[in-house]
Design a protein around this motif. Structure first.
Motif, short mmCIF file in Angstrom:
data_model
loop_
_atom_site.label_atom_id
_atom_site.label_comp_id
_atom_site.label_asym_id
_atom_site.label_seq_id
_atom_site.Cartn_x
_atom_site.Cartn_y
_atom_site.Cartn_z
N TYR A 270 74.13 49.75 127.26
CA TYR A 270 74.60 51.09 126.86
C TYR A 270 75.35 51.77 128.01
O TYR A 270 76.41 52.38 127.79
N LEU A 271 74.81 51.67 129.22
CA LEU A 271 75.46 52.29 130.37
C LEU A 271 76.82 51.66 130.65
O LEU A 271 77.80 52.35 131.00
N ARG B 189 79.18 52.88 127.91
CA ARG B 189 79.49 54.30 128.13
C ARG B 189 80.49 54.48 129.27
O ARG B 189 81.40 55.29 129.19
N ARG B 190 80.31 53.69 130.35
CA ARG B 190 81.23 53.80 131.48
C ARG B 190 82.62 53.31 131.10
O ARG B 190 83.63 53.86 131.53
N ARG C 20 84.00 53.47 128.13
CA ARG C 20 84.65 54.48 127.29
C ARG C 20 85.07 55.69 128.10
O ARG C 20 86.10 56.32 127.81
N ALA C 21 84.30 56.00 129.17
CA ALA C 21 84.66 57.13 130.02
C ALA C 21 85.89 56.84 130.84
O ALA C 21 86.65 57.73 131.17
#
Length: 315
Positions: A307-308, A311-312, A314-315
């Protein structure tokens, strides 16, 4: 979550941890002074709970320091070859000094973890890209190479089962007289707290640290030494606990920011909380038998780690 809420949650899980096990502890019997109940409480349940708190806090703080030393959010002792190097050191002691004391094994784990991490940092400087994913991949590959060497020699000298079972993250064998070295992580924690400001500056990059008058190589070397010592202690006492040093500091930094000194206590508490939860889950999922906590942490940690990563990206 506020610090008071984290403290309260950890207190509740600690109380739950003490009363969960194959042998039931009854509060009324304890208050009446039942000798057998007090023996179980003092010999196994309290040592196990204390070791969970110390190991979880230590590995999370080590991950936090490693991430600032490398300026990478996905680096930790388990993804930088630190723990695998420590395992190799323990194996060498088992081969040449089979009757060595725990102190000697801990020292060997520290030395090999320190130099293994230094080799990882040297290799990291050869990377042509600043992509944050490549550095932990390099660490995983380096750790697998070191681990393969350790496994080869363990197989050659018929120590593979001994090494695998002993170094697997498991708190079921923790008892009074077998975990006390973990208390040495407490002064290491205070040392890290004293130098937390320097680690925060180091995390901003070498150029900025040098401009602010900080001896970058010396502080980095000192930080690696602290991480190697703490990781070696945890490995000797309870074995390897994967992903803990990666996911806990990342979650804390998402909520509270990246200041080491401000996040140190919260990171330690959250690490203890997460490991305590995983250990309780390991005890009840197939009760009265028990799943190694490294397996439970590995499953939950890998999901959070993915997940991390997403998420990174997509950021």
């Amino acid at each position: 979550m506020r610090r008071s809420g984290i403290f309260f949650s950890l207190f509740l899980l600690s109380a739950l941890s003490i009363f969960i096990g194959v042998k039931d502890l009854v509060l009324q019997a304890l208050l009446q002074g039942d000798a057998q109940q007090w023996l179980i409480l003092l010999t196994t349940r309290i040592p196990r709970t204390v070791s969970l708190i110390l190991a979880g806090a230590t590995m999370s703080v080590c991950g936090l320091i490693m991430q600032h030393l490398t300026q990478n959010k996905f680096v930790s002792p388990t993804t930088a070859g630190t723990m695998d190097s420590a395992r190799l050191g323990i194996l060498i002691v088992m081969l040449f000094l089979p009757n060595a004391s725990t102190t000697i094994r801990t020292f060997a784990a520290f030395v090999f973890a320190f130099f293994g991490t230094m080799i990882f940092l040297a290799l990291s400087r050869l990377l042509p890209t600043k992509d944050p994913i490549f550095l932990p991949l390099l660490g995983v590959m380096f750790g697998n190479i070191v681990g393969s060497v350790a496994t080869f020699f363990a197989y050659q000298f018929q120590l593979i089962q001994n090494m695998s079972s002993w170094l697997q993250g498991n708190f079921s064998l923790v008892a009074k007289g077998s975990y006390e070295l973990l208390y040495l992580t407490i002064p290491l924690f205070f040392i890290i707290y004293v130098f937390a400001y320097f680690f925060t500056i180091i995390g901003l990059g070498e150029d900025l640290a040098v401009n602010l008058g900080i001896n970058y190589p010396l502080i980095q070397l000192f930080g690696i030494g602290l991480v190697a010592a703490a990781s070696g202690l945890v490995l000797i006492m309870v074995g390897t606990v994967p992903f803990l040093g990666v996911i806990v500091p990342n979650i804390v930094s998402l909520i509270y920011g990246d200041h080491v000194k401000q996040n140190l206590l919260i990171t330690a508490l959250c690490g203890s909380l997460f490991l305590m939860f995983c250990d309780i889950l390991s005890r009840v999922v197939i009760a009265p038998y028990e799943v190694p906590v490294s397996l439970t942490v590995g499953i939950l940690g890998s999901l959070i780690f993915i997940y991390l990563l997403v998420r990174r990206r997509r950021a």
